[in-house]
Enzyme design. Structure first.
Site, PDB file in Angstrom:
ATOM      1  N   LYS A  27     -10.582  30.792  89.304  1.00  0.00           N
ATOM      2  CA  LYS A  27     -10.631  29.355  89.628  1.00  0.00           C
ATOM      3  C   LYS A  27     -11.856  28.992  90.480  1.00  0.00           C
ATOM      4  O   LYS A  27     -12.370  27.890  90.395  1.00  0.00           O
ATOM      5  CB  LYS A  27      -9.337  28.912  90.310  1.00  0.00           C
ATOM      6  CG  LYS A  27      -8.128  28.927  89.361  1.00  0.00           C
ATOM      7  CD  LYS A  27      -6.871  28.388  90.020  1.00  0.00           C
ATOM      8  CE  LYS A  27      -5.666  28.495  89.099  1.00  0.00           C
ATOM      9  NZ  LYS A  27      -4.432  27.977  89.691  1.00  0.00           N
ATOM     10  N   ASP A  80      -3.278  21.193  89.768  1.00  0.00           N
ATOM     11  CA  ASP A  80      -2.111  21.787  90.437  1.00  0.00           C
ATOM     12  C   ASP A  80      -1.531  20.876  91.526  1.00  0.00           C
ATOM     13  O   ASP A  80      -0.310  20.772  91.673  1.00  0.00           O
ATOM     14  CB  ASP A  80      -2.468  23.145  91.061  1.00  0.00           C
ATOM     15  CG  ASP A  80      -2.611  24.247  90.014  1.00  0.00           C
ATOM     16  OD1 ASP A  80      -1.993  24.146  88.940  1.00  0.00           O
ATOM     17  OD2 ASP A  80      -3.354  25.216  90.281  1.00  0.00           O
TER      18      ASP A  80
END
Ligand code: NDP
Length: 266
Positions: free
Chosen positions: A63, A99
């Site tokens: 990420k 998220d």
């Protein structure tokens, strides 16, 4: 036909292809979503181009690499310091993080909670923390080691190491560690956890697909419980809306139906 993918390592367990392909079928979208195991995060962008992908999700451990290799970063992803979605705009890769909004949608309304204790300081914890702080929830973060706590302190949370946890009650207690995923561990010392859970309104676990010792303990202590399935579905639905548009809540509902399909579909 468009091709999209989730990239990470390991990747075989990812439920993203199941969720996204189900939505394509339900909505007659001419696309296929696959998984790509990428060992070296430095190659993400090259692999995206080589497969002529129209969009991608990026998961552990890449990420931060996805953040570094995007042409532009959304303000939300900038705050979190990690990117889990690349959406194409002309030929530019825009990095997003879905998220935090996925968590906020899963547990809405967040402002029903005055304060929260989060256990864990990894990538999921960062996203959840930003959602809570932006909603005005007072946040304390406790982690077994100190190294990753600085991000949370910089963003206004109180931080603690697990051997010296805070001595107060919290409305919301969150497990954002991987403790309990493949073992029988609780993320904090069991007696400290029992005290927090006895007075909490809700216990939330980012883990999905298994009932963790954390959630079992919370049920015994009378707290409302919720696992990470809705967050998974919403983060996927928000990513889908960045790729193709569409109503996030309706897409999330379809993704949740996909998660209920027989295991043989995976
Ligand atoms: P990371 O590897 O980035 O962070 C893991 C965290 O767990 C760290 O804080 C680590 O502590 C802590 N930890 C690991 N094992 C233990 C243990 N036995 N006892 C106490 N603490 C422990 O992982 P992520 O943040 O990406 O993921 C965390 C969890 O959240 C995973 O289980 C994942 O499945 C879930 N998740 C769910 C999502 C959803 O959509 N529902 C989205 C993303 C993740 P330390 O810093 O000391 O190593």
């Amino acid at each position: 036909m468009k091709l999209l993918a989730v990239m990470g390592d390991p990747i075989a367990h990812s439920l993203s292809p199941l969720m996204h392909n189900f939505v394509y079928r339900q909505n007659a979208i001419d696309a296929v979503y696959t998984r790509l195991r990428v060992e070296n995060g430095d190659n993400l962008r090259e692999i995206f181009k080589a497969h002529n992908l129209s969009g991608a999700n990026i998961t552990l451990p890449h990420k931060e690499a996805a953040f570094a290799q995007a042409d532009e970063i959304s303000s939300r992803a900038k705050k979190i310091g990690a990117v889990n979605t690349w959406a194409k705009q002309s030929d530019r890769l825009i990095g997003h993080n879905t998220d935090a909004d996925g968590f906020a949608a899963a547990i809405a309304p967040l402002d029903a909670f005055k304060n929260a204790l989060m256990i864990g300081a990894g990538g999921a914890a960062r996203a959840i923390a930003i959602a809570l702080i932006e909603a005005g929830v007072e946040l304390a973060v406790v982690n077994r080691s100190e190294a990753r706590l600085e991000f949370f302190a910089q963003n206004g949370a109180k931080v603690f190491v697990a051997k010296n946890p805070p001595n107060q009650r919290f409305d919301l207690v969150i497990n954002a560690t991987s403790a309990g995923l493949k073992d029988d561990e609780t993320p904090l010392d069991k007696s400290a956890l029992e005290d927090y859970l006895s007075s909490a309104k809700m216990a939330y676990d980012a883990i999905y697909g298994v009932e963790t010792p954390f959630l079992r303990l919370a049920k015994l202590r009378g707290a409302e419980t919720k696992d990470g399935e809705d967050m998974l579905a919403f983060q996927g639905a928000i990513a889908h809306s960045l790729f193709f548009g569409g109503d996030v809540a309706a897409i999330a509902a379809q993704m949740k139906s996909a998660l209920r399909l027989p295991k043989s579909w995976r």
